[in-house]
Write an enzyme that holds these catalytic residues in place. Structure first.
Site, PDB file in Angstrom:
ATOM      1  CB  CYS A  69      54.736  34.657  35.794  1.00 27.30           C
ATOM      2  SG  CYS A  69      53.210  34.949  36.692  1.00 27.30           S
ATOM      3  CE1 TYR A 194      50.657  41.281  32.864  1.00 27.41           C
ATOM      4  CE2 TYR A 194      51.072  42.022  35.115  1.00 27.41           C
ATOM      5  CZ  TYR A 194      51.371  41.191  34.050  1.00 27.41           C
ATOM      6  OH  TYR A 194      52.381  40.266  34.149  1.00 27.41           O
TER       7      TYR A 194
HETATM    8  N1  LIG Z   1      45.560  35.832  39.811  1.00 29.08           N
HETATM    9  C1  LIG Z   1      46.574  35.034  39.333  1.00 29.08           C
HETATM   10  C2  LIG Z   1      47.158  35.598  38.046  1.00 29.08           C
HETATM   11  C3  LIG Z   1      48.247  34.733  37.483  1.00 29.08           C
HETATM   12  C4  LIG Z   1      48.553  35.089  36.014  1.00 29.08           C
HETATM   13  O1  LIG Z   1      47.869  35.932  35.374  1.00 29.08           O
HETATM   14  N2  LIG Z   1      49.605  34.440  35.448  1.00 29.08           N
HETATM   15  C5  LIG Z   1      49.929  34.659  34.045  1.00 29.08           C
HETATM   16  C6  LIG Z   1      51.424  34.750  33.834  1.00 29.08           C
HETATM   17  S1  LIG Z   1      52.114  36.261  34.415  1.00 29.08           S
HETATM   18  C7  LIG Z   1      49.520  33.443  33.228  1.00 29.08           C
HETATM   19  O2  LIG Z   1      49.842  32.326  33.577  1.00 29.08           O
HETATM   20  N3  LIG Z   1      48.814  33.682  32.114  1.00 29.08           N
HETATM   21  C8  LIG Z   1      48.436  32.653  31.187  1.00 29.08           C
HETATM   22  C9  LIG Z   1      47.034  32.858  30.685  1.00 29.08           C
HETATM   23  O3  LIG Z   1      46.351  33.771  31.120  1.00 29.08           O
HETATM   24  O4  LIG Z   1      46.626  32.065  29.828  1.00 29.08           O
HETATM   25  C10 LIG Z   1      47.593  34.911  40.445  1.00 29.08           C
HETATM   26  O5  LIG Z   1      47.975  35.943  41.015  1.00 29.08           O
HETATM   27  O6  LIG Z   1      47.986  33.804  40.759  1.00 29.08           O
END
Ligand SMILES: N[C@@H](CCC(=O)N[C@@H](CS)C(=O)NCC(=O)O)C(=O)O
Length: 310
Positions: A69, A194
């Site tokens: 991530c 993305y």
């Molecule tokens: N806005 C958040 C975005 C974090 C994010 O999208 N993380 C992803 C991994 S790259 C995640 O954990 N996705 C799991 C999900 O959406 O269920 C940040 O910057 O902390």
């Protein structure tokens, strides 16, 4: 030699595949007119201000990160550069092969999954369970799950315990410059890749892709005269950009169709990525093989074969 399937079979297979793909994408990437919209992070406590329950302490807080991530990667780099390894632990989560969520590499707070941890903090929590998470072991709650805010907390709040507390990655005199790069880079680059990969129409994809490369061109020009985004000073804006650039040629170029140019083909951007990568400790914060495996293996709707390009 066998003949090709009948045209009916082709039409039917296309219809079923596209419908399933759109159904999966609407879960993975909520969209408006085919453009991807990233949901807002839900836990936004800060650690400054009077009467704040979250006071900076050694070994009270930890981070949950996934190696693939880019958002979580920002926090592990800032932790490393500030010398906070003995102050804030890191717990690794890995993508679960079939459930589409994060699971703990090692059971933590009696939780096997990130969802259980979110629900320990807020029992009825039904939203997305994303990394990074800044966790308070004392109150068993999530302090913050927004990477952009966690890196500011790590930069500002733990200086008395950090081995490199004098390093200020968000200095007052450069704040407006840093914020203006951040705004542009978040929309067009960090989230821009993305928006290319998760676009559900040709139009939405082209808009995102052209916007992405226009900003990369701007950055390339700026880096012709400056070592970092803000002159010769490494800031949070560079860390935020780096975690996208280091994944670009290995992942986004092909999986997310960010294919107008590779980062390697930009001389200044290539020099810049290597420069940050060579800062002490940065290489220890990621593993490109794991990053590729996570993206190509787990974003099933975009890569059903699971094949990782050479
Ligand atoms: N806005 C958040 C975005 C974090 C994010 O999208 N993380 C992803 C991994 S790259 C995640 O954990 N996705 C799991 C999900 O959406 O269920 C940040 O910057 O902390």
């Amino acid at each position: 030699m066998k003949s090709l399937p009948t045209s009916f079979l082709i039409i039917f297979a296309k219809f079923v595949w596209k419908s399933l793909w759109l159904a999966m994408m609407s879960q993975l990437a909520p969209s408006e007119k085919g453009s991807y919209n990233r949901p807002l992070s839900q836990f936004r406590h800060q650690m400054n201000g009077d009467n704040n329950i979250y006071t900076p302490e050694v070994d009270r807080y930890c981070l949950y990160v996934g190696i693939g991530c880019p958002w979580a990667h920002r926090t592990s780099i800032v932790r490393k550069l500030k010398g906070l390894e003995n102050v804030i632990d890191i717990n690794i989560v890995i993508p679960s092969v079939n459930q589409g969520g994060w699971i703990m590499e090692e059971v933590s707070e009696n939780c096997e999954s990130l969802r259980q941890l979110y629900q320990l903090s807020q029992p009825n929590y039904k939203g997305r369970c994303t990394v990074p998470v800044l966790w308070d072991k004392k109150t068993k709650t999530i302090v913050n799950n927004e990477s952009a805010e966690i890196i500011v907390i790590l930069n500002n709040q733990f200086n008395e315990y950090a081995t490199n507390g004098d390093l200020n990655l968000y200095p007052d005199e450069l704040k407006s410059e840093i914020d203006s790069w951040n705004e542009k880079i978040y929309h067009h680059v960090n989230n821009g890749v993305y928006r290319c990969g998760f676009a559900q129409t040709q139009e939405a994809y082209e808009e995102a892709c052209r916007g992405l490369f226009a900003v990369l061109d701007d950055i390339e020009a700026n880096l012709g005269n400056n070592r970092y985004l803000c002159f010769d000073r490494l800031t949070l804006a560079d860390i935020r950009l780096f975690t996208t650039l280091i994944r670009f040629d290995a992942v986004y170029y092909s999986l997310f169709k960010c294919s107008l140019r590779s980062i390697e083909s930009y001389p200044n951007l290539s020099r810049y990525v290597k420069d940050i990568d060579n800062l002490s400790g940065v290489k220890e914060t990621y593993d490109l093989k794991v990053i590729q495996k996570d993206y190509f293996g787990n974003l099933f709707p975009l890569n059903p074969s699971g094949i990782i390009p050479l």
